[in-house]
Scaffold this motif. Structure first.
Motif, PDB file in Angstrom:
ATOM      1  N   MET A  20       0.846  -1.196   0.000  1.00  0.00           N
ATOM      2  CA  MET A  20       0.000   0.000   0.000  1.00  0.00           C
ATOM      3  C   MET A  20       0.880   1.245   0.000  1.00  0.00           C
ATOM      4  O   MET A  20       1.828   1.346   0.774  1.00  0.00           O
ATOM      5  CB  MET A  20      -0.917   0.019   1.231  1.00  0.00           C
ATOM      6  CG  MET A  20      -1.857   1.220   1.278  1.00  0.00           C
ATOM      7  SD  MET A  20      -3.091   1.218  -0.063  1.00  0.00           S
ATOM      8  CE  MET A  20      -4.239  -0.026   0.547  1.00  0.00           C
ATOM      9  N   ALA A  21       0.573   2.198  -0.885  1.00  0.00           N
ATOM     10  CA  ALA A  21       1.371   3.420  -0.977  1.00  0.00           C
ATOM     11  C   ALA A  21       0.499   4.547  -1.486  1.00  0.00           C
ATOM     12  O   ALA A  21      -0.548   4.314  -2.111  1.00  0.00           O
ATOM     13  CB  ALA A  21       2.563   3.220  -1.905  1.00  0.00           C
ATOM     14  N   GLN A  22       0.925   5.776  -1.216  1.00  0.00           N
ATOM     15  CA  GLN A  22       0.178   6.925  -1.704  1.00  0.00           C
ATOM     16  C   GLN A  22       1.134   8.057  -2.051  1.00  0.00           C
ATOM     17  O   GLN A  22       2.279   8.085  -1.620  1.00  0.00           O
ATOM     18  CB  GLN A  22      -0.849   7.399  -0.685  1.00  0.00           C
ATOM     19  CG  GLN A  22      -0.279   7.764   0.674  1.00  0.00           C
ATOM     20  CD  GLN A  22      -1.378   8.150   1.658  1.00  0.00           C
ATOM     21  OE1 GLN A  22      -2.454   8.598   1.262  1.00  0.00           O
ATOM     22  NE2 GLN A  22      -1.109   7.962   2.937  1.00  0.00           N
ATOM     23  N   GLY A  23       0.667   8.984  -2.854  1.00  0.00           N
ATOM     24  CA  GLY A  23       1.487  10.103  -3.274  1.00  0.00           C
ATOM     25  C   GLY A  23       0.622  11.168  -3.905  1.00  0.00           C
ATOM     26  O   GLY A  23      -0.609  11.135  -3.811  1.00  0.00           O
ATOM     27  N   GLY A  24       1.275  12.126  -4.551  1.00  0.00           N
ATOM     28  CA  GLY A  24       0.527  13.208  -5.173  1.00  0.00           C
ATOM     29  C   GLY A  24       1.427  14.024  -6.063  1.00  0.00           C
ATOM     30  O   GLY A  24       2.615  13.748  -6.217  1.00  0.00           O
ATOM     31  N   GLY A  25       0.830  15.041  -6.679  1.00  0.00           N
ATOM     32  CA  GLY A  25       1.584  15.904  -7.573  1.00  0.00           C
ATOM     33  C   GLY A  25       0.798  17.151  -7.894  1.00  0.00           C
ATOM     34  O   GLY A  25      -0.306  17.360  -7.377  1.00  0.00           O
ATOM     35  N   THR A  26       1.359  17.975  -8.765  1.00  0.00           N
ATOM     36  CA  THR A  26       0.736  19.262  -9.095  1.00  0.00           C
ATOM     37  C   THR A  26       0.347  19.389 -10.570  1.00  0.00           C
ATOM     38  O   THR A  26      -0.424  20.276 -10.938  1.00  0.00           O
ATOM     39  CB  THR A  26       1.710  20.407  -8.760  1.00  0.00           C
ATOM     40  OG1 THR A  26       2.939  20.201  -9.469  1.00  0.00           O
ATOM     41  CG2 THR A  26       2.005  20.444  -7.264  1.00  0.00           C
ATOM     42  N   ASP A  27       0.836  18.477 -11.427  1.00  0.00           N
ATOM     43  CA  ASP A  27       0.600  18.589 -12.866  1.00  0.00           C
ATOM     44  C   ASP A  27      -0.632  17.756 -13.245  1.00  0.00           C
ATOM     45  O   ASP A  27      -0.527  16.591 -13.652  1.00  0.00           O
ATOM     46  CB  ASP A  27       1.830  18.106 -13.630  1.00  0.00           C
ATOM     47  CG  ASP A  27       1.757  18.435 -15.121  1.00  0.00           C
ATOM     48  OD1 ASP A  27       0.677  18.893 -15.565  1.00  0.00           O
ATOM     49  OD2 ASP A  27       2.755  18.226 -15.828  1.00  0.00           O
ATOM     50  N   ILE A  28      -1.811  18.369 -13.121  1.00  0.00           N
ATOM     51  CA  ILE A  28      -3.061  17.646 -13.393  1.00  0.00           C
ATOM     52  C   ILE A  28      -3.151  17.259 -14.867  1.00  0.00           C
ATOM     53  O   ILE A  28      -3.662  16.183 -15.213  1.00  0.00           O
ATOM     54  CB  ILE A  28      -4.265  18.517 -12.978  1.00  0.00           C
ATOM     55  CG1 ILE A  28      -4.195  18.808 -11.466  1.00  0.00           C
ATOM     56  CG2 ILE A  28      -5.581  17.831 -13.329  1.00  0.00           C
ATOM     57  CD1 ILE A  28      -5.215  19.828 -10.998  1.00  0.00           C
ATOM     58  N   ALA A  29      -2.610  18.114 -15.754  1.00  0.00           N
ATOM     59  CA  ALA A  29      -2.690  17.840 -17.190  1.00  0.00           C
ATOM     60  C   ALA A  29      -1.950  16.562 -17.570  1.00  0.00           C
ATOM     61  O   ALA A  29      -2.262  15.933 -18.592  1.00  0.00           O
ATOM     62  CB  ALA A  29      -2.127  19.025 -17.969  1.00  0.00           C
TER      63      ALA A  29
END
Length: 873
Positions: free
Chosen positions: A848-857
């Motif tokens: 199980m892992a999670q993350g994110g970012g800023t470049d929606i495109a």
């Protein structure tokens, strides 16, 4: 002789020669932005050499604590690997300010070193060096003292530039400097090394023990040597070096002072006392760290605090090499206090504070050290060549808190180097920190220096007359300032208070015959007050007599806050304990800010008690008593010195509340405590390890704050349709209803996720022999996506699932892999790769892992690539 006996003998010898014994100054140089730390005995006397400061004596002697671990003078890398390098050392010194010069200085040195009444060193063991062109010193040594020519050495410009010589001393690139003569002790032919100036001079046979600097010049930034007003003398003799000579050892670490510290270090670490280099590092570093903390420095990520943090972490690293388990460094403080506390009482009074700061910093570093070392070991295992890449060094610093010199230590142990250029290229954040500390490289002579003294008359009132004795524009002396020009005005006497002790400088006006100069700030330079500002009308000329008018309302409001600061300091010690020490302050007309040593957030009930104590003193309306006396008498009265203040021969003792608060202070204050009116705390916060900050207001500012608070309470009551008496009940009911609605929303989300999971499960695809589901799900936060992934894992039984979507303008990613596949497809690696594609980062466990970012495109393509990634595993 023991080290403590040598220190006392030196000071006593020069006292008998008419010198005033002067206490060591702080390791934080007073009013000198050109230095990171005090690094020589002459630092506190710099303005005396320049003729800008007059003291009651023209001869002085001291044992100055010094640190060389940052800036131009930096011995950190050599500590532990050589016999005589330290981050902290004591410099025994004798000084003449236009009194005696070369002849007396040389004879004093020889008498103290060789006389049987004092150190009694054999004369035939001593060698002497002089600057190549200094015939006067050479003749004194050979013709008067009787040193034979074969033990005299002339040293020229041996460092590649004019006046760049082992026998031409300068404190920095600019400032006081001059030729010097050094005395060396010959340990004998059984020790390798040659005399000074020879190819073998770096050996240990001939050791410098005394340096007489003949201050003759002031070097400006253009390299020009200007003669000082009066030739002076600056002598330095390292206590540790002369102790080694007198105790018949070849390493400073073998002297009595270090033997006790080495023993205490070995005990704290749990290792043998076998003179290992790492043990010497720990024993050395406990001195610099403890003295820096005692003088107000605290670990941080910039300036002096960053250097302290580097030294602490370097000590911890070497302790760990020796097998230390858990925190240990702070345990050695007690041994240091026992060894040096008599000579430096600040170690005794602040022992608990020093131990707490060191322990906190150790614990913080320990959390990242093990993990960082593992990462470094992995990188070294994959290293090709003998240089550690700059990006690796940066990663260790940025992620794991490794100072670059710590990585350098490890590299040196492995016979590797580090890519310093690559490291710097990756260090944008550190460049900002470096810029914040770059003030210590200022040109000392670029600061406005005034050979004048201003008599301060502001204690008696806020108006007065003064004659213009100096005008400056862009740092240069001028004869006049015209309308519209900005500059600095120096008066022979002034009611304007110059910034000092945390109190800001006064503002106001200088006027005469139609001329009006607006004073925007007042500061000090030596004994002169500098009035900074702009000519609003007319022309201001040198020699003019002006009417000086301080802005009375601003001065009075500032005085209220300053007096309240003293009451707050006393109240803090009463409520929290005597460990509270001032660590800084800022007092202006708007508010007061007080920084102090304490180890946890102050409880609400303690803040109320502080306010009550201060306001009780205000209501008593007792007279504020001010007495001018000498520093020793002031200390006997129990007066506390304020952090950062530089005190002269006479000090002002400020007593409030009949002894409730007794402090040394040169600031402006109220006449009675009742003048403060009201004291109100605005905020309490932590600003560094072991340091808290209180911000508060007084007088009209406090009344305005109370009125503003009343208005906000009224507005809040209106919003919940209640009154002030029912506001708390209304808010409690509103909070409880909000909590229930949040629970309802979570339940609805869970049902929606369950329904969506049933539909999504049908969209899973086969990638090779694995079931893979990658899908975009917008509007759901990480917690919701994680719950949905768990449901999908249960429904699919065996699968690798990655969900991503937009939520609150950002990309949210969650990956889950069932246990049977987690050894093949690692969720942490999967999410990390996908997050990088959307301009972010992530990680987690294999399942199980999670993350994110800023470049929606970029999200849709990233999800497509996530499917392909699984196929490659």
């Amino acid at each position: 002789m023991k080290s403590a006996e040598i220190r006392e003998a030196f000071l006593r010898f020069f006292e008998e020669k008419g010198h005033s014994r002067v206490a060591s100054s702080s390791l934080i140089p007073a009013n000198d932005p050109t230095l990171l730390f005090t690094n020589a005995g002459m630092n506190q006397f710099k303005d005396c050499f320049l003729g800008l400061e007059k003291r009651a004596y023209t001869r002085a002697t001291s044992s100055q604590k010094c640190v060389r671990a940052g800036g131009k003078h930096n011995d950190l890398e050599n500590v532990g690997y050589t016999a005589r390098h330290h981050t902290f050392f004591e410099m025994l010194g004798n000084f003449s300010f236009g009194d005696y010069f070369k002849r007396d200085a040389i004879h004093y040195a020889w008498e103290f070193l060789t006389s049987s009444q004092w150190l009694g060193l054999p004369q035939e063991k001593l060698w002497v060096t002089v600057y190549a062109s200094d015939d006067e010193a050479y003749d004194i040594w050979t013709k008067e003292v009787g040193v034979p020519a074969e033990r005299m050495v002339r040293i020229g410009d041996n460092k590649g530039a004019p006046y760049a010589s082992d026998n031409f001393w300068a404190m920095g690139d600019t400032g006081p400097c001059g030729p010097c003569t050094e005395i060396f002790f010959d340990h004998g032919a059984d020790i390798w090394g040659g005399p000074p100036g020879s190819p073998e001079e770096d050996g240990d046979r001939y050791i410098e023990i005394w340096n007489n600097v003949f201050m003759q010049f002031n070097r400006t930034a253009d390299g020009v040597m200007h003669l000082l007003p009066a030739p002076s003398v600056d002598t330095g003799m390292g206590l540790e070096r002369i102790s080694a000579v007198l105790q018949h050892v070849h390493s400073n670490y073998e002297i009595d002072l270090f033997q006790s510290l080495l023993e205490a270090s070995a005990k704290a670490i749990g290792c043998d006392q076998d003179n290992a280099a790492s043990l010497k590092v720990v024993a050395d570093h406990i001195r610099s760290c403890s003295f820096l903390i005692a003088d107000g420095v605290l670990p941080s990520n910039e300036g002096r605090g960053y250097v302290l943090r580097r030294i602490i972490r370097r000590a911890c690293r070497h302790g760990n090499k020796l097998g230390a388990k858990g925190v240990f460094f702070h345990q050695i403080v007690a041994a240091l206090v026992a060894e040096m506390g008599a000579a430096f009482p600040e170690l005794k009074t602040q022992q608990a504070h020093i131990e707490r700061v060191l322990k906190t910093e150790e614990e913080q570093f320990a959390k990242t050290l093990d993990q960082g070392l593992k990462i470094l070991e992995q990188d070294l295992a994959e290293l090709q060549g003998s240089e550690i890449p700059g990006e690796v060094v940066f990663k260790l610093y940025d992620t794991y808190g490794f100072p670059v010199d710590l990585t350098g230590d490890i590299a040196r142990e492995r016979e590797l180097t580090i890519d310093e250029a690559g490291f710097e290229a990756a260090m944008d954040a550190q460049r900002e920190r470096a810029r914040s500390a770059s003030q210590f490289g200022l040109d000392y002579n670029s600061l406005v220096k005034v050979d004048a003294e201003t008599r301060f008359q502001g204690y008696a009132g806020t108006q007065g007359q003064g004659s213009v004795v100096g005008l400056y524009c862009d740092g240069q002396a001028v004869e006049q300032l015209k309308e519209g020009e900005s500059g600095v005005v120096v008066l022979d006497q002034t009611p304007f208070y110059a910034e000092s002790g945390g109190q800001v400088g006064d503002t106001g006006y200088l006027e005469f015959d139609g001329m009006r100069f607006e004073v925007s700030d007042t500061t000090k330079a030596g004994n002169a007050h500098l009035h900074h500002g702009k000519v609003l009308q007319g022309v201001l000329t040198s020699g003019a007599t002006v009417e000086a008018r301080v802005d009375d309302s601003v001065r009075q409001a500032t005085a209220l806050n300053h007096s309240a600061t003293h009451l707050l300091h006393a109240a803090l010690r009463q409520v929290l304990g005597d460990h509270v020490q001032q660590k800084g302050s800022l007092v202006d007309s708007q508010r007061l800010r007080f920084d102090f040593s304490h180890y946890e957030a102050i409880k609400p009930e303690q803040l109320r008690e502080l306010e009550n104590l201060v306001n009780e003193q205000i209501r008593q309306n007792s007279a504020v008593d001010i007495e001018v006396t000498d520093i020793e008498t002031a200390k006997e009265k129990g007066a506390m010195a304020l952090f950062g203040e530089k005190y002269g021969d006479e000090v002002r003792v400020l007593t409030m509340g009949g002894g409730f608060s007794v402090e040394l202070c040169g600031g402006t204050h109220v006449q009675r405590t009742g003048d403060i009116g009201l004291f109100k705390i605005l905020a309490e916060s932590g600003i560094a390890s072991g340091v808290r900050r209180i911000e508060a207001v007084t007088g009209q500012g406090a009344l305005a704050f109370v009125a503003q608070t009343e208005e906000r309470l009224r507005e809040a009551a209106q919003l919940v349709k209640g009154g002030r008496d029912t506001l708390i009940d209304k808010l409690s009911a509103l909070v409880e209803r909000t909590r229930q609605l949040e629970k309802d929303v979570e339940q609805l989300k869970a049902k929606a996720a369950s329904a969506a999971g049933s539909d999504m499960a049908a969209e899973a695809q086969q990638v090779g022999e694995r079931t893979v589901l990658v899908k975009r799900v917008d509007g759901m936060d990480g917690k919701g996506l994680m719950a949905l992934v768990d449901q999908l894992k249960n429904k699919l039984g065996s699968a690798a699932i990655l969900l991503g979507g937009e939520a609150d303008g950002k990309v949210v990613l969650v990956a889950g892999v069932t246990k049977d596949l987690s050894g093949q497809v690692k969720a942490g690696d999967w999410i990390r790769t996908t997050a990088q594609a959307v301009g972010g980062k992530g990680g987690g466990r294999p399942d199980m892992a999670q993350g994110g970012g800023t470049d929606i495109a970029a999200l849709d393509q990233a999800l497509k690539d996530a499917v392909n990634w699984v196929g490659q595993q």
